[in-house]
Each structure stands twice: as structure tokens, then as C-alpha cells.
Design an enzyme around this catalytic site. Structure first.
Site, short mmCIF file in Angstrom:
data_model
loop_
_atom_site.label_atom_id
_atom_site.label_comp_id
_atom_site.label_asym_id
_atom_site.label_seq_id
_atom_site.Cartn_x
_atom_site.Cartn_y
_atom_site.Cartn_z
CB ALA A 56 -6.80 -0.85 -4.43
CB VAL A 82 -2.12 -4.07 -7.17
CG1 VAL A 82 -2.76 -3.48 -8.23
CG2 VAL A 82 -1.32 -3.12 -6.24
CE LYS A 83 -10.83 -7.79 -5.87
NZ LYS A 83 -12.36 -7.51 -5.71
CB ILE A 84 -4.31 -7.59 -11.62
CG1 ILE A 84 -3.43 -6.25 -11.02
CG2 ILE A 84 -3.95 -7.49 -13.22
CD1 ILE A 84 -2.16 -6.16 -11.38
#
Ligand code: E4P
Length: 220
Positions: A56, A82-84
Site C-alpha cells: 500500500a 508500506v510502499k515508499i
């Protein structure tokens, strides 16, 4: 080699999972915009369908905002990653989330050096975008090859997830180049299944079987 679906479409994910070939899912704001609704609900739904990693993506571009969104996503389900994006603030957020035990996927990687930095910051997944590099007349697979060599040579713990996959050949080449994962659009997954000779062969076997059955029935 693991395969993820690169989509936020629940029906596509259900179908891929039924085929038994999907190990996780990646989403991004563009993919989410195609389905709409509440991003949290979509992510929760996907996480219920698969126990594999579900990425996400954060929208914030400041560290505190990325941390806030990242912690929020991580609380939605235990398999959220968590996509950063790769950037200075992104590296700090990846590093701080890693300290908190939150897994991250560093996205928008276009060079092996960016991948190396993301791995050092503590990203569990490194996402080089090969299709977008090919689009501008560069060789996306070179980044996969170089990054795979670096990860193996230095025994880094991060996994390489080949992203921005445009066609089935990308998947074969990424697998051969040493990527741990390819995340593929549903269309590409479907293209991987089919081959004209396979499809024609199935039809020919069916027709021959029907012919033989009809002849046997005629003989009594
Ligand atoms: C996946 O993690 C990426 O966001 C996605 O593969 C990007 O694909 P695109 O270049 O087709 O937008």
C-alpha cells in the site's frame, strides 16, 4: 521466483489466486484510481484474500507524513507492506519504519545504486521499474541484473521485485536475471498462460476425441 499481481482490482486478484500462482499483490495510487472507493477498504479486502505481502503506497512527501501513513497502513492487516518512493525523505521513512518492525517496499527505483540505498535503509522489497526505463530507450533489465548481483554478492536481505512489467518476456528475463519477484498486471498474467500452439492443441484433442467417440457410437 514469486509472482505478485500488480492491481487493486478484487476480481482480478480472486481469479489469479484461484489459479494458484499468486504470492502477493502490489497497488499504487494509479491502480487504486482505476477501482476507486476507499483505499483502506481495498487494502483490507486484498489482505483478506491473500496472506502474501500486499503493498500500500504512501502519498505524503514529508517524513512525518510518510511515517503516519505507513503506520496507518501497517495497522490495517499484518501482511501490509508500506510502499515508499525512492527519495531522501523516503529513505529516512524506510529506515525509521524498519526500526519499528514495519516492512517497506521502496518504489520508483531506476538504478542499481538507488536499490542499494533502499536495501541499506532497510527496505524489505526493492522495486525497479523496468517498463518505464524501456519506454525511454534504456534497458530496464540491466538494473535488475546489476541489483541482483549486488544483493547476492553482499548477501543483502532485501528482495528484488521487478515492477512496471509490460509483457510476458519481461517476466522470463527478470526471472533469469535473478529477481526474486515479478509483479505483473492481470493482462500479462493471462498472456503468460496462453500460447497459440497450446490453445490450438487443446481444440484439436477435443475434436479428435469427439470424432473417435462418434465413430465408436456409430459402430455400436
Ligand atoms: C508496482 O509496484 C508499480 O507501481 C507498477 O508496476 C508500475 O507500473 P507502470 O510503470 O506500468 O505504471
Amino acid at each position: 521466483m514469486k509472482l505478485f499481481l500488480d492491481t487493486a482490482d478484487i476480481d482480478e486478484i480472486r481469479t489469479g489466486l484461484r489459479w494458484g500462482v499468486i504470492d502477493g499483490v502490489t497497488t499504487n495510487p494509479t491502480l487504486f484510481a482505476r477501482v476507486g472507493g476507499s483505499y483502506d477498504d481495498v487494502v483490507r479486502q486484498i489482505c483478506k484474500l491473500t496472506s502474501g505481502p500486499v503493498s500500500a503506497e504512501v502519498i505524503a512527501d514529508d517524513v512525518e507524513g510518510m511515517l503516519r501513513e505507513g503506520r496507518h497502513f501497517a495497522a490495517l492487516a499484518p501482511n501490509v507492506v508500506v510502499k515508499i518512493p525512492m527519495c531522501e525523505n523516503g529513505l529516512e521513512a524506510i529506515s525509521r519504519l524498519a526500526d519499528e518492525g514495519i516492512r517497506t517496499n521502496c518504489t520508483l527505483i531506476f538504478t542499481a545504486n538507488q536499490g542499494l540505498l533502499a536495501a541499506k535503509a532497510g527496505a524489505a522489497l526493492l522495486s525497479p521499474f523496468i517498463g518505464r526505463l524501456d519506454d525511454i530507450n534504456e534497458d530496464g533489465l540491466t538494473v535488475i541484473r546489476e541489483l541482483a548481483d549486488i544483493v547476492n554478492l553482499h548477501e543483502l536481505e532485501s528482495e528484488i521485485i521487478t515492477a512496471s512489467v509490460r509483457h510476458p518476456r519481461h517476466v522470463t528475463d527478470a526471472a533469469l536475471a535473478g529477481a526474486h519477484i515479478a509483479t505483473v498486471p492481470f493482462k500479462v498474467l493471462r498472456q503468460m498462460i496462453h500460447h497459440p500452439l497450446t490453445d490450438r492443441g487443446i481444440e484439436a484433442f477435443k475434436a479428435d476425441w469427439a470424432k473417435a467417440a462418434a465413430e465408436a457410437a456409430a459402430k455400436g
